[in-house]
Design a protein around this motif. Structure first.
Motif, PDB file in Angstrom:
ATOM      1  N   ASP A  76      63.504  51.803  23.282  1.00 29.27           N
ATOM      2  CA  ASP A  76      63.163  52.462  24.532  1.00 29.27           C
ATOM      3  C   ASP A  76      61.667  52.430  24.815  1.00 29.27           C
ATOM      4  OD1 ASP A  76      62.476  54.185  22.544  1.00 29.27           O
ATOM      5  OD2 ASP A  76      63.438  55.943  23.412  1.00 29.27           O
ATOM      6  N   SER A  77      60.912  51.635  24.066  1.00 31.32           N
ATOM      7  CA  SER A  77      59.472  51.568  24.299  1.00 31.32           C
ATOM      8  C   SER A  77      59.163  51.020  25.689  1.00 31.32           C
ATOM      9  CB  SER A  77      58.786  50.729  23.225  1.00 31.32           C
ATOM     10  OG  SER A  77      59.341  49.438  23.184  1.00 31.32           O
ATOM     11  N   LEU A  78      59.957  50.092  26.180  1.00 26.80           N
ATOM     12  CA  LEU A  78      59.758  49.570  27.529  1.00 26.80           C
ATOM     13  C   LEU A  78      60.073  50.636  28.568  1.00 26.80           C
ATOM     14  CD1 LEU A  78      59.314  47.242  29.592  1.00 26.80           C
ATOM     15  CD2 LEU A  78      61.763  46.793  29.393  1.00 26.80           C
ATOM     16  N   LYS A  80      60.068  53.885  28.289  1.00 28.01           N
ATOM     17  CA  LYS A  80      59.093  54.983  28.269  1.00 28.01           C
ATOM     18  C   LYS A  80      57.822  54.648  29.038  1.00 28.01           C
ATOM     19  CE  LYS A  80      60.468  57.423  24.115  1.00 28.01           C
ATOM     20  NZ  LYS A  80      60.105  57.860  22.771  1.00 28.01           N
ATOM     21  N   ASN A  81      57.523  53.362  29.151  1.00 30.16           N
ATOM     22  CA  ASN A  81      56.320  52.945  29.876  1.00 30.16           C
ATOM     23  C   ASN A  81      56.560  52.763  31.372  1.00 30.16           C
ATOM     24  OD1 ASN A  81      54.559  52.919  27.656  1.00 30.16           O
ATOM     25  ND2 ASN A  81      55.331  50.917  27.010  1.00 30.16           N
ATOM     26  N   LEU A  82      57.783  52.945  31.821  1.00 30.33           N
ATOM     27  CA  LEU A  82      58.088  52.835  33.242  1.00 30.33           C
ATOM     28  C   LEU A  82      57.743  54.137  33.953  1.00 30.33           C
ATOM     29  CD1 LEU A  82      61.596  51.098  33.073  1.00 30.33           C
ATOM     30  CD2 LEU A  82      59.416  50.011  33.624  1.00 30.33           C
ATOM     31  N   SER A  83      57.666  54.051  35.256  1.00 24.05           N
ATOM     32  CA  SER A  83      57.465  55.261  36.047  1.00 24.05           C
ATOM     33  C   SER A  83      58.720  56.128  35.961  1.00 24.05           C
ATOM     34  CB  SER A  83      57.201  54.886  37.507  1.00 24.05           C
ATOM     35  OG  SER A  83      58.352  54.282  38.065  1.00 24.05           O
ATOM     36  N   GLN A  87      62.418  54.856  35.076  1.00 27.82           N
ATOM     37  CA  GLN A  87      63.211  55.406  33.981  1.00 27.82           C
ATOM     38  C   GLN A  87      64.582  55.855  34.478  1.00 27.82           C
ATOM     39  OE1 GLN A  87      60.986  58.472  31.959  1.00 27.82           O
ATOM     40  NE2 GLN A  87      59.389  57.047  31.281  1.00 27.82           N
TER      41      GLN A  87
END
Length: 159
Positions: A76-78, A80-83, A87
């Motif tokens: 979920d690292s990608l 978590k970096n989304l707006s 998300q």
């Protein structure tokens, strides 16, 4: 939203009880089998087919429980970096995929259950279809829990 949350709460508790009981019975059954085999040289032959059914219950109901809790295996690292909107979109796609997966499991296992209803599991004599009906129940739970998450996303979006 409570029209789905309350029944899902009950379903969740029932799955926890069934999965936990199955795990406890599986542990006791394996211990019994080991003692009978190595201490008394008299291994019961019915332990293996029952243990297999219990493992299916634990795995499938456990998967449904993790869907309800929002837990999953993944990176979920990608996400978590989304707006926040990104998300929410990713979560929506995830739950739509889970519903599609649940539908595939449901119809595939239902078809297998129908074709094996007349066959018997050796030693214990119950219908072979039981092996496939367990995932049918779990897939319904997965779909219901995913639908609940989708509704929660939609309600959150409306606010």
């Amino acid at each position: 939203m409570s029209f789905l949350k309350r029944p899902n709460d009950f379903l969740f508790r029932a799955l926890v009880i069934v999965a936990s009981t199955s795990l406890a019975v599986l542990c006791l059954l394996v211990i019994y089998s080991v003692v009978m085999r190595y201490v008394f040289s008299d291994a019961p032959d019915y332990v293996e087919p029952i243990a297999l059914l219990l493992v299916i219950v634990i795995a499938m109901f456990g998967a449904a429980l993790k869907v309800r809790e929002g837990g999953h295996i993944g990176l979920d690292s990608l996400v978590k970096n989304l707006s926040e909107k990104g998300q929410a979109i990713a979560a929506g796609i995830q739950h739509l995929c889970l519903i599609a997966f649940a539908a595939a499991v449901f119809f595939g296992c239902l078809q297998m259950a129908e074709t094996t209803i007349d066959d018997r599991i050796p030693i214990i004599g119950i219908p072979e279809a039981v092996r496939y009906l367990i995932p049918v129940v779990a897939s319904v739970c997965i779909a219901l829990f995913s639908f609940e998450h989708l509704l929660a996303l939609f309600v959150k979006k409306q606010k």
